[in-house]
Design a protein around this motif. Structure first.
Motif, PDB file in Angstrom:
ATOM      1  N   ARG A   1      15.832   2.060  -2.469  1.00  0.00           N
ATOM      2  CA  ARG A   1      15.136   3.112  -2.189  1.00  0.00           C
ATOM      3  C   ARG A   1      15.137   4.032  -3.328  1.00  0.00           C
ATOM      4  O   ARG A   1      15.437   4.613  -3.550  1.00  0.00           O
ATOM      5  CB  ARG A   1      15.906   3.688  -1.248  1.00  0.00           C
ATOM      6  N   PHE A   2      13.127   3.502  -3.937  1.00  0.00           N
ATOM      7  CA  PHE A   2      13.381   4.458  -4.830  1.00  0.00           C
ATOM      8  C   PHE A   2      12.646   6.498  -4.749  1.00  0.00           C
ATOM      9  O   PHE A   2      11.622   6.056  -3.388  1.00  0.00           O
ATOM     10  CB  PHE A   2      11.933   4.062  -5.167  1.00  0.00           C
ATOM     11  N   PRO A   3      12.509   6.946  -5.460  1.00  0.00           N
ATOM     12  CA  PRO A   3      12.096   8.178  -5.772  1.00  0.00           C
ATOM     13  C   PRO A   3      10.868   8.372  -5.719  1.00  0.00           C
ATOM     14  O   PRO A   3      10.405   6.756  -5.860  1.00  0.00           O
ATOM     15  CB  PRO A   3      13.206   9.000  -5.979  1.00  0.00           C
TER      16      PRO A   3
ATOM     17  N   GLY B   1      -2.818   6.243  -5.007  1.00  0.00           N
ATOM     18  CA  GLY B   1      -1.988   5.793  -3.047  1.00  0.00           C
ATOM     19  C   GLY B   1      -0.802   6.759  -3.037  1.00  0.00           C
ATOM     20  O   GLY B   1      -0.579   6.482  -1.454  1.00  0.00           O
ATOM     21  N   GLY B   2      -0.457   7.121  -3.633  1.00  0.00           N
ATOM     22  CA  GLY B   2       1.635   7.437  -3.605  1.00  0.00           C
ATOM     23  C   GLY B   2       1.156   9.274  -2.967  1.00  0.00           C
ATOM     24  O   GLY B   2       0.388   9.590  -3.234  1.00  0.00           O
ATOM     25  N   THR B   3       2.279   9.913  -2.491  1.00  0.00           N
ATOM     26  CA  THR B   3       1.961  11.300  -2.549  1.00  0.00           C
ATOM     27  C   THR B   3       3.223  11.643  -3.382  1.00  0.00           C
ATOM     28  O   THR B   3       3.243  12.965  -3.700  1.00  0.00           O
ATOM     29  CB  THR B   3       2.804  11.220  -0.869  1.00  0.00           C
ATOM     30  N   THR B   4       4.112  11.042  -3.841  1.00  0.00           N
ATOM     31  CA  THR B   4       4.529  12.047  -4.626  1.00  0.00           C
ATOM     32  C   THR B   4       3.957  11.969  -6.677  1.00  0.00           C
ATOM     33  O   THR B   4       4.013  12.254  -7.608  1.00  0.00           O
ATOM     34  CB  THR B   4       5.710  10.657  -5.247  1.00  0.00           C
ATOM     35  N   ASP B   5       2.636  11.708  -6.059  1.00  0.00           N
ATOM     36  CA  ASP B   5       1.769  11.188  -7.385  1.00  0.00           C
ATOM     37  C   ASP B   5       1.350  12.098  -8.141  1.00  0.00           C
ATOM     38  O   ASP B   5       1.196  12.492  -9.472  1.00  0.00           O
ATOM     39  CB  ASP B   5       0.428  10.811  -7.091  1.00  0.00           C
ATOM     40  N   TYR B   6       1.820  13.671  -7.679  1.00  0.00           N
ATOM     41  CA  TYR B   6       1.776  14.952  -8.203  1.00  0.00           C
ATOM     42  C   TYR B   6       2.526  14.929  -9.669  1.00  0.00           C
ATOM     43  O   TYR B   6       1.812  15.634 -10.230  1.00  0.00           O
ATOM     44  CB  TYR B   6       1.807  16.064  -7.401  1.00  0.00           C
TER      45      TYR B   6
ATOM     46  N   MET C   1       0.830  -1.000   0.484  1.00  0.00           N
ATOM     47  CA  MET C   1       0.032  -0.141   0.272  1.00  0.00           C
ATOM     48  C   MET C   1       0.750   1.334  -0.123  1.00  0.00           C
ATOM     49  O   MET C   1       1.706   1.157   0.904  1.00  0.00           O
ATOM     50  CB  MET C   1      -1.195   0.155   1.346  1.00  0.00           C
ATOM     51  N   LEU C   2       0.339   2.019  -0.674  1.00  0.00           N
ATOM     52  CA  LEU C   2       1.161   3.807  -0.826  1.00  0.00           C
ATOM     53  C   LEU C   2       1.269   4.589   0.205  1.00  0.00           C
ATOM     54  O   LEU C   2       0.508   3.887   0.722  1.00  0.00           O
ATOM     55  CB  LEU C   2       1.651   3.650  -2.518  1.00  0.00           C
ATOM     56  N   SER C   3       1.617   5.273   0.308  1.00  0.00           N
ATOM     57  CA  SER C   3       1.847   6.592   1.750  1.00  0.00           C
ATOM     58  C   SER C   3       0.822   7.158   1.743  1.00  0.00           C
ATOM     59  O   SER C   3       0.645   6.808   2.688  1.00  0.00           O
ATOM     60  CB  SER C   3       3.291   7.263   1.290  1.00  0.00           C
ATOM     61  N   SER C   4      -0.152   7.419   1.154  1.00  0.00           N
ATOM     62  CA  SER C   4      -1.458   8.603   1.044  1.00  0.00           C
ATOM     63  C   SER C   4      -2.271   7.125   1.552  1.00  0.00           C
ATOM     64  O   SER C   4      -2.850   7.501   2.904  1.00  0.00           O
ATOM     65  CB  SER C   4      -1.326   9.504   0.147  1.00  0.00           C
TER      66      SER C   4
ATOM     67  N   MET D   1       3.174   6.186   8.281  1.00  0.00           N
ATOM     68  CA  MET D   1       3.016   4.442   8.438  1.00  0.00           C
ATOM     69  C   MET D   1       4.332   3.951   6.884  1.00  0.00           C
ATOM     70  O   MET D   1       4.652   2.592   7.571  1.00  0.00           O
ATOM     71  CB  MET D   1       2.031   3.975   8.459  1.00  0.00           C
ATOM     72  N   TYR D   2       3.955   4.301   6.075  1.00  0.00           N
ATOM     73  CA  TYR D   2       4.775   3.946   5.174  1.00  0.00           C
ATOM     74  C   TYR D   2       5.918   3.216   4.485  1.00  0.00           C
ATOM     75  O   TYR D   2       6.752   2.362   4.859  1.00  0.00           O
ATOM     76  CB  TYR D   2       3.668   4.814   3.910  1.00  0.00           C
ATOM     77  N   GLY D   3       6.567   4.704   5.545  1.00  0.00           N
ATOM     78  CA  GLY D   3       8.203   4.828   5.934  1.00  0.00           C
ATOM     79  C   GLY D   3       8.423   4.119   6.718  1.00  0.00           C
ATOM     80  O   GLY D   3       9.273   3.053   6.601  1.00  0.00           O
TER      81      GLY D   3
ATOM     82  N   GLY E   1       8.123  16.352   4.684  1.00  0.00           N
ATOM     83  CA  GLY E   1       9.397  15.346   5.593  1.00  0.00           C
ATOM     84  C   GLY E   1       9.522  14.191   5.276  1.00  0.00           C
ATOM     85  O   GLY E   1      10.552  14.205   5.905  1.00  0.00           O
ATOM     86  N   TRP E   2       9.932  13.649   3.591  1.00  0.00           N
ATOM     87  CA  TRP E   2      10.383  13.531   2.981  1.00  0.00           C
ATOM     88  C   TRP E   2      11.608  14.506   2.117  1.00  0.00           C
ATOM     89  O   TRP E   2      12.111  16.025   1.906  1.00  0.00           O
ATOM     90  CB  TRP E   2      10.011  13.251   1.681  1.00  0.00           C
ATOM     91  N   PRO E   3      13.046  13.509   2.109  1.00  0.00           N
ATOM     92  CA  PRO E   3      14.237  14.555   1.288  1.00  0.00           C
ATOM     93  C   PRO E   3      13.836  15.375   0.486  1.00  0.00           C
ATOM     94  O   PRO E   3      13.045  14.611  -0.464  1.00  0.00           O
ATOM     95  CB  PRO E   3      15.038  13.515   1.715  1.00  0.00           C
TER      96      PRO E   3
ATOM     97  N   SER F   1      12.307  -0.380  -1.729  1.00  0.00           N
ATOM     98  CA  SER F   1      12.049   0.366  -0.959  1.00  0.00           C
ATOM     99  C   SER F   1      11.432   1.798  -0.972  1.00  0.00           C
ATOM    100  O   SER F   1      10.902   2.282  -2.439  1.00  0.00           O
ATOM    101  CB  SER F   1      12.949   0.051   0.359  1.00  0.00           C
ATOM    102  N   THR F   2      11.627   3.147  -0.092  1.00  0.00           N
ATOM    103  CA  THR F   2      11.410   4.080  -0.467  1.00  0.00           C
ATOM    104  C   THR F   2      12.118   5.121  -0.178  1.00  0.00           C
ATOM    105  O   THR F   2      12.726   5.202   0.864  1.00  0.00           O
ATOM    106  CB  THR F   2       9.172   4.288  -0.415  1.00  0.00           C
ATOM    107  N   ILE F   3      11.639   6.575  -0.616  1.00  0.00           N
ATOM    108  CA  ILE F   3      12.350   7.624   0.138  1.00  0.00           C
ATOM    109  C   ILE F   3      12.029   7.884   1.758  1.00  0.00           C
ATOM    110  O   ILE F   3      11.776   8.988   2.340  1.00  0.00           O
ATOM    111  CB  ILE F   3      12.119   8.748  -0.717  1.00  0.00           C
TER     112      ILE F   3
END
Ligand code: SER
Length: 357
Positions: A207-209, A220-225, A97-100, A171-173, A316-318, A141-143
Motif C-alpha cells: 500500500r503505497f503513499p 490523474g492521482g490526488t497525491t499529485d500536489y 487508473m489513479l484516484s482523481s 472508487m479507486y480505494g 479521507g485518506w490517512p 495498492s494504496t493509502i
C-alpha cells in the motif's frame, strides 16, 4: 538491451510449443513501470521482461524489454496470447487508473482496476495449471484503501495499521481493496470447494503513499500536489496547490518505492504474515512541503486554491500509515526524511532532469 530469452523451457498444457521464461510488467510505460523495469534489468541481467501498456513504450523503457505489447489489461484474449510465447513466473501488475481519474469515471475505473486485476490473476492461475508453480503477482495498492469520515477522525486516528479503517471513500480505494482481496483469495483459498485450499498464486501487495520522482510526474492521482509543487519549483513556476495548507498525507520517493517492491519480491513466502503491507517515508502537510522546498528554491510561490473534490479525497485518506509489519516481515526501511530526500535525491535529480545544474 536484453538478450533474446532462452527457449529452453517447458511444454505447456496450452500447446506443445516451448515457452520462454519471462517477467510480465503491465503499466510498463507509467511512472513506476519506467523505474521498476530499469531496476529489474540492472539487477537480474539474464531475465526477459515483457512490457505491456496501453501506449507504445518509449525507448528508455523498451530497450530493456525482450518484447513490448500494446494493449488493455481488460483484454483477456490478448493477455492469454502472450502466454503462448512466455511462461511468467512473476507478474508486476502496475496498470491502473489513479484516484482523481477514477472518481470522474467510476465504471471504467472498476473495469480497468478490478477487471484488469482479475484478468492477470486468471493468467497466473493458468500458469500454475500449466507448470505446477504458483506465479508471484506483485501489486501496488494504496493509502486510498483507508477511509476517514471526518477530519477529526483522521487527526485522532494517528498512523493507521493495515487492518484499520478499511472503508474506502473513493472508487479507486474500493477497486484496490477489492483487488487485494482477490489476490488474497487466489493465494490462500482458491479451489477450496473441491480440493481443500490449494493456493494458485503468490500475491503480494504494497500500500503505497504518494510517490515523488525527480524525473516524471503522475497523471490523474490526488497525491499529485506533492510532485507537482516540486517540479514547478524546479521550473521556476508559480504553483497553485489544489489542497489546503494543512492537508497531510504520507509520501515517499520513487526509488524507495522501487526498492520496496524489489525487497518484498525477494522475501520468502513463509516470512509474509499478510498479503498487503504499508510503506511510507515521511508525512508532511502541504505547507511543510512548501516550506522545505523554499530552502532550495527561495523564490518559489505557491497559492493554496483547494479543489473541493480533490480536497475531499485527501481529507479521507490517512495522515500517516504504520509500516511496522513491512519492517518486521521483509526488512523494509525508509531511506529518507523529506529533507534528506530533497538533498540527496530530488534536488540533484531535478537539476539533471531540467538541465539547470
Ligand atoms: N497516488 C495515488 C493517487 O493519488 C494514491 O495511491 O491516486
Amino acid at each position: 538491451m536484453h538478450e533474446a530469452p532462452s527457449q529452453a523451457s517447458q511444454s505447456t498444457a496450452r500447446g506443445q510449443t516451448a515457452r520462454a521464461t519471462a517477467i510480465l510488467v503491465t503499466g510498463a510505460g507509467g511512472e513506476m513501470g519506467h523505474d521498476l523495469i530499469r531496476a529489474i534489468a540492472r539487477s537480474e541481467e539474464n531475465v526477459a521482461i515483457v512490457g505491456f501498456d496501453l501506449r507504445p513504450l518509449d525507448r528508455n523503457v523498451a530497450q530493456y524489454c525482450a518484447e513490448t505489447v500494446v494493449g488493455d489489461v481488460q483484454n483477456l484474449e490478448l493477455l492469454q496470447s502472450i502466454t503462448d510465447r512466455y511462461s511468467f513466473g512473476r507478474i508486476y501488475h502496475l496498470a491502473a487508473m489513479l484516484s482523481s481519474s477514477a472518481e470522474r469515471a467510476p465504471g471504467r475505473a472498476y473495469d480497468v482496476n478490478v477487471g484488469g486485476t482479475m484478468n492477470l490473476l486468471r493468467l497466473a492461475v493458468d500458469e500454475r495449471d500449466a507448470t505446477g508453480r504458483s506465479p508471484m503477482v506483485l501489486f501496488p495498492s494504496t493509502i486510498a484503501v483507508y477511509g476517514h469520515p471526518t477530519l477529526e477522525h483522521k487527526a485522532s486516528a494517528g498512523p493507521v495499521q493495515e487492518h484499520e479503517h478499511l472503508e474506502p471513500r473513493t472508487m479507486y480505494g474500493c477497486n484496490k481493496l477489492a483487488a487485494e482481496h482477490l489476490g488474497r483469495y487466489y493465494t490462500d483459498h482458491h479451489r477450496q470447494f473441491d480440493e481443500g485450499p490449494t493456493g494458485s498464486v503468490d500475491f503480494r501487495a504494497i500500500r503505497f503513499p504518494g510517490l515523488i520522482s525527480a524525473e516524471t510526474l503522475p497523471t490523474g492521482g490526488t497525491t499529485d500536489y506533492g510532485p507537482e509543487m516540486l517540479h514547478a519549483a524546479a521550473r521556476n513556476q508559480v504553483y497553485d496547490c489544489f489542497v489546503r495548507e494543512d492537508s497531510r498525507l504520507p509520501f515517499m520517493t520513487m526509488p524507495e518505492a522501487i526498492e520496496s517492491i524489489v525487497r518484498i519480491s525477494s522475501a520468502p513466502r513463509s516470512a509474509l504474515t499478510r498479503s498487503a503491507y504499508n510503506v511510507r517515508s515521511f508525512a508532511p502537510s502541504a505547507a511543510e512541503i512548501h516550506q522545505a522546498l523554499r530552502a532550495h528554491y527561495p523564490a518559489l510561490t505557491v497559492g493554496f486554491k483547494p479543489n473541493p473534490g480533490r480536497q475531499m479525497i485527501v481529507d479521507g485518506w490517512p495522515g500517516d500509515t504504520d509500516d511496522r509489519a513491512a519492517r518486521a516481515d521483509w526488512g523494509w526501511s525508509p531511506a529518507h526524511t523529506l529533507d534528506s530526500a530533497l538533498e540527496s535525491y530530488l534536488i540533484p535529480g531535478l537539476k539533471a532532469h531540467y538541465g539547470n545544474a
